[in-house]
Each structure stands twice: as C-alpha cells, then as structure tokens.
Scaffold this motif. Structure first.
Motif, mmCIF file in Angstrom:
data_model
loop_
_atom_site.group_PDB
_atom_site.id
_atom_site.type_symbol
_atom_site.label_atom_id
_atom_site.label_comp_id
_atom_site.label_asym_id
_atom_site.label_seq_id
_atom_site.Cartn_x
_atom_site.Cartn_y
_atom_site.Cartn_z
ATOM 1 N N LYS A 188 0.762 -1.069 -0.134
ATOM 2 C CA LYS A 188 0.073 -0.025 0.079
ATOM 3 C C LYS A 188 0.782 1.274 -0.009
ATOM 4 O O LYS A 188 0.695 2.004 -0.927
ATOM 5 N N ALA A 189 1.980 1.254 0.909
ATOM 6 C CA ALA A 189 2.795 2.430 0.964
ATOM 7 C C ALA A 189 3.468 2.926 -0.374
ATOM 8 O O ALA A 189 3.448 3.882 -0.816
ATOM 9 N N VAL A 190 3.839 1.737 -1.076
ATOM 10 C CA VAL A 190 4.867 1.879 -2.412
ATOM 11 C C VAL A 190 3.906 2.290 -3.240
ATOM 12 O O VAL A 190 4.089 3.271 -4.174
ATOM 13 N N SER A 191 2.416 1.695 -3.419
ATOM 14 C CA SER A 191 1.412 2.137 -4.439
ATOM 15 C C SER A 191 1.075 3.656 -4.356
ATOM 16 O O SER A 191 0.714 4.450 -5.398
ATOM 17 N N THR A 192 1.253 4.138 -3.147
ATOM 18 C CA THR A 192 0.858 5.402 -2.875
ATOM 19 C C THR A 192 2.033 6.520 -3.287
ATOM 20 O O THR A 192 1.746 7.819 -3.521
ATOM 21 N N SER B 46 -5.821 -12.671 0.822
ATOM 22 C CA SER B 46 -7.422 -12.401 0.914
ATOM 23 C C SER B 46 -7.431 -11.355 2.076
ATOM 24 O O SER B 46 -8.298 -10.221 1.822
ATOM 25 N N LEU B 47 -6.523 -11.495 2.840
ATOM 26 C CA LEU B 47 -6.525 -10.359 3.940
ATOM 27 C C LEU B 47 -6.173 -8.973 3.462
ATOM 28 O O LEU B 47 -6.765 -7.922 3.448
ATOM 29 N N ALA B 48 -5.100 -8.923 2.550
ATOM 30 C CA ALA B 48 -4.545 -7.845 1.987
ATOM 31 C C ALA B 48 -5.652 -7.314 0.894
ATOM 32 O O ALA B 48 -5.787 -6.107 0.874
ATOM 33 N N ARG B 49 -6.269 -7.805 0.086
ATOM 34 C CA ARG B 49 -7.143 -7.522 -0.773
ATOM 35 C C ARG B 49 -8.215 -6.844 -0.180
ATOM 36 O O ARG B 49 -9.120 -5.871 -0.197
ATOM 37 N N LYS B 50 -8.760 -7.317 1.031
ATOM 38 C CA LYS B 50 -9.949 -6.662 1.841
ATOM 39 C C LYS B 50 -9.635 -5.544 2.411
ATOM 40 O O LYS B 50 -10.167 -4.414 2.476
ATOM 41 N N LYS B 51 -8.198 -5.448 3.087
ATOM 42 C CA LYS B 51 -7.739 -4.303 3.442
ATOM 43 C C LYS B 51 -7.323 -3.156 2.438
ATOM 44 O O LYS B 51 -7.385 -1.818 2.876
ATOM 45 N N ALA C 137 -3.591 -4.715 -6.800
ATOM 46 C CA ALA C 137 -3.411 -6.040 -7.336
ATOM 47 C C ALA C 137 -2.611 -6.910 -6.513
ATOM 48 O O ALA C 137 -1.588 -6.454 -5.927
ATOM 49 N N PHE C 138 -3.169 -8.027 -6.133
ATOM 50 C CA PHE C 138 -2.452 -8.894 -5.320
ATOM 51 C C PHE C 138 -2.744 -10.382 -5.807
ATOM 52 O O PHE C 138 -3.773 -10.698 -6.422
ATOM 53 N N ARG C 139 -1.679 -11.168 -5.664
ATOM 54 C CA ARG C 139 -1.625 -12.283 -6.467
ATOM 55 C C ARG C 139 -1.066 -13.807 -5.433
ATOM 56 O O ARG C 139 -0.107 -13.060 -4.963
ATOM 57 N N VAL C 140 -1.976 -14.673 -5.224
ATOM 58 C CA VAL C 140 -1.353 -15.733 -4.554
ATOM 59 C C VAL C 140 -0.246 -16.387 -5.727
ATOM 60 O O VAL C 140 -0.483 -16.798 -6.923
#
Length: 173
Positions: free
Chosen positions: A2-6, A23-28, A33-36
C-alpha cells in the motif's frame, strides 16, 4: 504494498504464497493488485522494474531463500532492482528479549537464554505480531548476517550493495 503504491506512479503488485494473506490484503487494500504466487516458481513475460522482499527471507531456510531470490532475479528487468528488508541481529535480540520477558519460566534466566539463542543459526520462538498477540505456533528465525545475505544474493545472480539502517536512522554501507 500500500505504501509503495501511494508513493509511485506505477502499477504495484503484491505477492504471497498464502491465500489467507492475499485475501486479507485484498480486503484491507481494495484497488491494489495482489496475487497468490510463490516467487520461486513465478514466471512473468513482462519483467518487473523493482521487487521488494520485505521481512521474508529471515523466516525461510537457505535453499528456500535462494529459490526466492533466484525467482525475483528471473522476473526483473536487466537493470531492475531488488530492495530487501531483513532483520538485523539487534532485531532478533529484541524479539528474544520480548519473548523471555513474557514467559514466566524464562524470567529468572532470561538474559542467559537470550545470549544462548543469539549464537544459533536457527532460533525457534513464539513471536508477537501487530496488536501485541503472539503467533499461535512458534516460528523459526534464520539468524543470518549481512554477509550471509550477500552470499545468497550473489548465488542468485544479483550484484550486491548492502546498506544497513541503524536504529537511530543513520545508514552504513
């Protein structure tokens, strides 16, 4: 992530082999974009400019760490860069002290126990996470020096420029 994306004007992708973590990262952080994915086996046709390995390598053995670093190297552009955040031995010592202070059986000989653990290559202990709770299971911390990490980076094909951030905010190269 999140910090890097901002802070950047580029697309940022977060990766983790744990579906629960993703899943936690996507919700938060919706909209990022998050990938397993496992960095050891991940293949990307369009290479990344940069990769950040944040507090990952200290919790895996040398073979796995080398696999992760090799996978990151494979997925970076030729002039791409890797930022690697790993704990210093002071961090490991602080975690050991924190653990010893919170466990009655170690309070009387805590300093002796901490010192004995600091000399081990693998330290197994319960660790606190954000919010002050301990992980439910003990974690193995691989107590590597900067030289150890440098050797892993060289074996994975990276050039090495090590910079250490000290507790007071200053840096040593």
């Amino acid at each position: 992530t999140k910090a890097v994306s901002t802070l950047t004007n580029t697309k940022v992708v977060g990766m983790d082999p744990s579906p629960e973590a993703i899943s936690l990262a996507r919700k938060k952080h919706p909209g990022i974009a998050f990938r397993v994915a496992d960095a050891r086996t991940y293949r990307r046709s369009r290479k990344f400019d940069y990769a950040i390995a944040n507090m990952v390598l200290h919790s895996v053995d040398d073979s796995t760490a080398l696999g992760i670093l090799s996978g990151l190297h494979r997925n970076l552009r030729v002039c791409g860069g890797l930022i690697m955040i790993v704990p210093t031995q002071l961090w490991v010592e602080q975690k050991l002290i924190e653990y010893a202070q919170s466990h009655v059986k170690l309070r009387n000989n805590g300093q002796e126990w901490v010192e004995s653990q600091l000399h081990k290559k693998e330290v197994v202990m319960l660790m606190k996470i954000r919010g002050g709770n301990f992980y439910p299971e003990p974690l193995t911390i691989f107590n590597r020096t900067q030289e150890d990490y440098g050797k892993l980076l060289l074996r994975a094909g990276f050039g090495v420029d090590i910079e250490e951030s000290l507790m007071d905010g200053s840096r040593v190269s």
